[in-house]
Scaffold this motif. Structure first.
Motif, PDB file in Angstrom:
ATOM      1  N   ALA A  36       0.857  -1.186   0.000  1.00 55.74           N
ATOM      2  CA  ALA A  36       0.000   0.000   0.000  1.00 55.74           C
ATOM      3  C   ALA A  36       0.895   1.239   0.000  1.00 55.74           C
ATOM      4  N   VAL A  37       0.436   2.282  -0.695  1.00 59.25           N
ATOM      5  CA  VAL A  37       1.233   3.494  -0.869  1.00 59.25           C
ATOM      6  C   VAL A  37       0.403   4.705  -0.471  1.00 59.25           C
ATOM      7  N   SER A  38       1.032   5.641   0.232  1.00 61.91           N
ATOM      8  CA  SER A  38       0.359   6.885   0.587  1.00 61.91           C
ATOM      9  C   SER A  38       1.409   7.967   0.819  1.00 61.91           C
ATOM     10  N   GLY A  39       1.312   9.060   0.048  1.00 63.86           N
ATOM     11  CA  GLY A  39       2.259  10.146   0.220  1.00 63.86           C
ATOM     12  C   GLY A  39       3.682   9.678   0.015  1.00 63.86           C
ATOM     13  N   ASN A  40       4.517   9.871   1.036  1.00 66.05           N
ATOM     14  CA  ASN A  40       5.928   9.489   0.953  1.00 66.05           C
ATOM     15  C   ASN A  40       6.204   8.097   1.497  1.00 66.05           C
ATOM     16  N   TYR A  41       5.154   7.336   1.855  1.00 64.86           N
ATOM     17  CA  TYR A  41       5.361   6.063   2.521  1.00 64.86           C
ATOM     18  C   TYR A  41       4.886   4.887   1.665  1.00 64.86           C
ATOM     19  N   ILE A  42       5.633   3.780   1.778  1.00 66.52           N
ATOM     20  CA  ILE A  42       5.267   2.517   1.142  1.00 66.52           C
ATOM     21  C   ILE A  42       5.245   1.458   2.237  1.00 66.52           C
ATOM     22  N   ALA A  43       4.122   0.779   2.401  1.00 69.45           N
ATOM     23  CA  ALA A  43       3.993  -0.274   3.412  1.00 69.45           C
ATOM     24  C   ALA A  43       3.896  -1.621   2.711  1.00 69.45           C
ATOM     25  N   VAL A  44       4.710  -2.577   3.149  1.00 69.44           N
ATOM     26  CA  VAL A  44       4.762  -3.893   2.526  1.00 69.44           C
ATOM     27  C   VAL A  44       4.513  -4.958   3.589  1.00 69.44           C
ATOM     28  N   GLY A  45       3.549  -5.840   3.326  1.00 68.58           N
ATOM     29  CA  GLY A  45       3.264  -6.957   4.218  1.00 68.58           C
ATOM     30  C   GLY A  45       3.782  -8.251   3.634  1.00 68.58           C
ATOM     31  N   SER A  46       4.041  -9.238   4.504  1.00 66.13           N
ATOM     32  CA  SER A  46       4.624 -10.496   4.038  1.00 66.13           C
ATOM     33  C   SER A  46       3.908 -11.690   4.660  1.00 66.13           C
ATOM     34  N   GLU A  47       4.297 -12.872   4.179  1.00 63.38           N
ATOM     35  CA  GLU A  47       3.662 -14.113   4.595  1.00 63.38           C
ATOM     36  C   GLU A  47       3.877 -14.397   6.079  1.00 63.38           C
ATOM     37  N   ASP A  48       4.999 -13.951   6.639  1.00 67.45           N
ATOM     38  CA  ASP A  48       5.291 -14.232   8.046  1.00 67.45           C
ATOM     39  C   ASP A  48       4.712 -13.192   8.997  1.00 67.45           C
ATOM     40  N   THR A  50      -3.031  -9.940   4.987  1.00 62.04           N
ATOM     41  CA  THR A  50      -3.879 -10.013   3.793  1.00 62.04           C
ATOM     42  C   THR A  50      -4.168  -8.653   3.173  1.00 62.04           C
ATOM     43  N   GLU A  51      -4.054  -7.593   3.961  1.00 59.49           N
ATOM     44  CA  GLU A  51      -4.327  -6.260   3.419  1.00 59.49           C
ATOM     45  C   GLU A  51      -3.707  -5.194   4.309  1.00 59.49           C
ATOM     46  N   ILE A  52      -3.276  -4.094   3.684  1.00 63.15           N
ATOM     47  CA  ILE A  52      -2.759  -2.929   4.394  1.00 63.15           C
ATOM     48  C   ILE A  52      -3.458  -1.693   3.842  1.00 63.15           C
ATOM     49  N   THR A  53      -3.932  -0.835   4.725  1.00 60.42           N
ATOM     50  CA  THR A  53      -4.638   0.368   4.291  1.00 60.42           C
ATOM     51  C   THR A  53      -4.168   1.559   5.106  1.00 60.42           C
ATOM     52  N   PHE A  54      -3.856   2.653   4.428  1.00 63.48           N
ATOM     53  CA  PHE A  54      -3.585   3.917   5.107  1.00 63.48           C
ATOM     54  C   PHE A  54      -4.911   4.592   5.416  1.00 63.48           C
ATOM     55  N   MET A  55      -5.038   5.133   6.619  1.00 62.06           N
ATOM     56  CA  MET A  55      -6.250   5.832   7.026  1.00 62.06           C
ATOM     57  C   MET A  55      -5.920   7.271   7.371  1.00 62.06           C
ATOM     58  N   ILE A  73      -2.204   3.336   9.965  1.00 62.96           N
ATOM     59  CA  ILE A  73      -2.124   2.184   9.064  1.00 62.96           C
ATOM     60  C   ILE A  73      -2.949   1.053   9.655  1.00 62.96           C
ATOM     61  N   LEU A  74      -3.822   0.468   8.843  1.00 67.31           N
ATOM     62  CA  LEU A  74      -4.660  -0.645   9.273  1.00 67.31           C
ATOM     63  C   LEU A  74      -4.114  -1.926   8.650  1.00 67.31           C
ATOM     64  N   LEU A  75      -3.800  -2.905   9.487  1.00 64.00           N
ATOM     65  CA  LEU A  75      -3.252  -4.180   9.043  1.00 64.00           C
ATOM     66  C   LEU A  75      -4.298  -5.269   9.231  1.00 64.00           C
ATOM     67  N   ALA A  76      -4.532  -6.060   8.176  1.00 65.44           N
ATOM     68  CA  ALA A  76      -5.479  -7.173   8.251  1.00 65.44           C
ATOM     69  C   ALA A  76      -4.709  -8.484   8.147  1.00 65.44           C
TER      70      ALA A  76
END
Length: 420
Positions: free
Chosen positions: A109-121, A145-150, A165-168
């Motif tokens: 997920a991307v927002s402004g100057n930030y990139i958030a990356v989730g992984s299998e672990d 399963t999902e990342i969302t900037f709020m 940041i909301l992590l699912a």
């Protein structure tokens, strides 16, 4: 040759649309200076954006613009939107492999100057826009399963040093965090089956059939209750929510084959305010072991990808109208693309499909009634692995699409003509 006085030209251009203003800059130096004067002294490009760009598209562009305080933001948004009306002629693409080494990627997920990356672990890593690692954390040792900037207000805060940041997780857990140099856990919601986010609002269905709509309350007196509940409704068995989506003050649900809507922009009573919008009829019902995945886009488009046991895939597109009215289309994705679709992404008037052999297809969709899966304007080969996710941000020079497989993230940079 007699020319008009500058004052008259200025008065005429003041009432012109954005396309005319862009073309006027190329008449001669005088006309160019007049357009630049109007740009500096008035909000003419903001007016053009709000008058000419459909509101449901403009929301996307303004939210995803990289620098919210850019003085030329509306001019740049208009220029990019205008250029993307013809993807084939006006947009040049370049693809780059991101330098970050992330094993088993599940979401970006991307927002402004930030990139958030989730992984299998279960790890989430936060990068700045040039891929410098800022922070990493893990709240559960299971797949993200999902990342969302709020955002905690209507203006958004994606360019500040403080973001939500909301992590699912696949266990059904939602974790709300804040990032101000490091990730801090704020709230946890358990047993979530489906959820959707729009700005500061969260809609989620929990096991047991309760659907809740909440919003971020940054100044709530109890820190552990940062989500403030607005309203809720209950879905009883044997009904099943196939998908839900929030957009512009309305939450839309597909429950079995019924589309229902719930307004959430003010405090409303639960259950009684739910509207039955329309019942849809699926074309594909009797295929053996049919697997169906549905997505609601904005509040009037539902696209379902249905795959049968023989791996034949179909797309069903439902265009919702007024009071029990809708139209639908059916496409065989294998016949057209020679692959199965694994990812769908809608941004403004641009619809993107990713498939299981690493290709992405760009469509300009001025009207869903004329949409045809065969009429893509651009195909880009990303790699050999299935595309699992797409996100985007844009700035003055280009839009950047972050195209993700389980093993790599590619930046697909879409260059549009610069304004002279």
């Amino acid at each position: 040759m007699t020319t008009l006085p500058v004052e008259i030209i200025e008065r005429i251009l003041y009432y012109c649309d954005g396309k005319t203003l862009l073309n006027a800059k190329y008449v001669d130096e005088t006309w160019k200076n007049i357009v630049e004067f109007l740009t500096q002294k008035t909000q003419i490009w903001k007016w053009c954006c709000f008058e000419e760009i459909p509101q449901n598209e403009l929301v996307n562009y303004s939210e995803k613009y990289e620098n919210y305080n850019d003085e030329d933001k509306w001019l740049n948004i208009y220029n990019t939107w205008y250029s993307w009306q013809n993807i084939k002629e006006n947009v040049q693409f370049a693809t780059f492999l991101c330098p970050a080494e992330i094993p088993r990627i599940t979401y970006v997920a991307v927002s402004g100057n930030y990139i958030a990356v989730g992984s299998e672990d279960g790890r989430v890593k936060i990068y700045e826009k040039s891929w410098g690692l800022l922070h990493t954390a893990r709240y559960q040792a299971v797949r993200i399963t999902e990342i969302t900037f709020m955002s905690d207000d209507e203006k958004g805060d994606s360019d500040s040093d403080h973001v939500y940041i909301l992590l699912a997780y696949k266990t059904g857990t939602l974790v709300l965090t804040e990032f101000d140099g490091k990730l801090n856990e704020l709230d946890v919601i358990q047993d979530v089956k489906l959820h959707s986010v729009y700005k500061k609002y969260l809609c989620y269905e929990r096991r047991g059939g309760r659907i809740t709509i909440s919003k971020l309350c940054r100044h709530h007196p109890e820190r552990n209750q940062i989500f403030c509940e607005i309203t809720f409704l209950r879905i009883y068995s044997p009904n099943e929510v196939s998908c839900l989506h929030m957009w512009g003050g309305v939450a839309t649900f597909l429950i079995n084959n019924e589309v229902k809507v719930l307004k959430y922009d003010q405090n409303i009573a639960p259950v009684s305010s739910v509207e039955n919008k329309v019942k849809i009829k699926f074309c594909l019902k009797n295929h053996p072991r049919l697997e169906r995945s549905c997505h609601i886009y904005r509040d009037d488009i539902i696209i379902c990808a249905s795959t049968s046991s023989d791996m034949e895939q179909f797309l069903e597109l439902f265009i919702l109208g007024e009071k029990d009215q809708y139209s639908k289309k059916l496409f065989n994705s294998w016949e057209v693309l020679q692959a199965n679709i694994t990812c769908m992404f809608l941004y403004g008037s641009v619809f993107i499909l990713g498939d299981d052999i690493g290709n992405i297809y760009f469509y300009h969709v001025p009207s869903w009634k004329t949409f045809n899966i065969r009429d893509y304007q651009k195909k880009i080969i990303i790699g050999r692995h299935p595309i699992i996710g797409i996100d985007v941000k844009e700035n003055r020079e280009h839009r950047t699409f972050f195209v993700t497989s389980s093993f790599n993230i590619h930046e697909v940079i879409a260059l549009t003509p610069l304004i002279i």
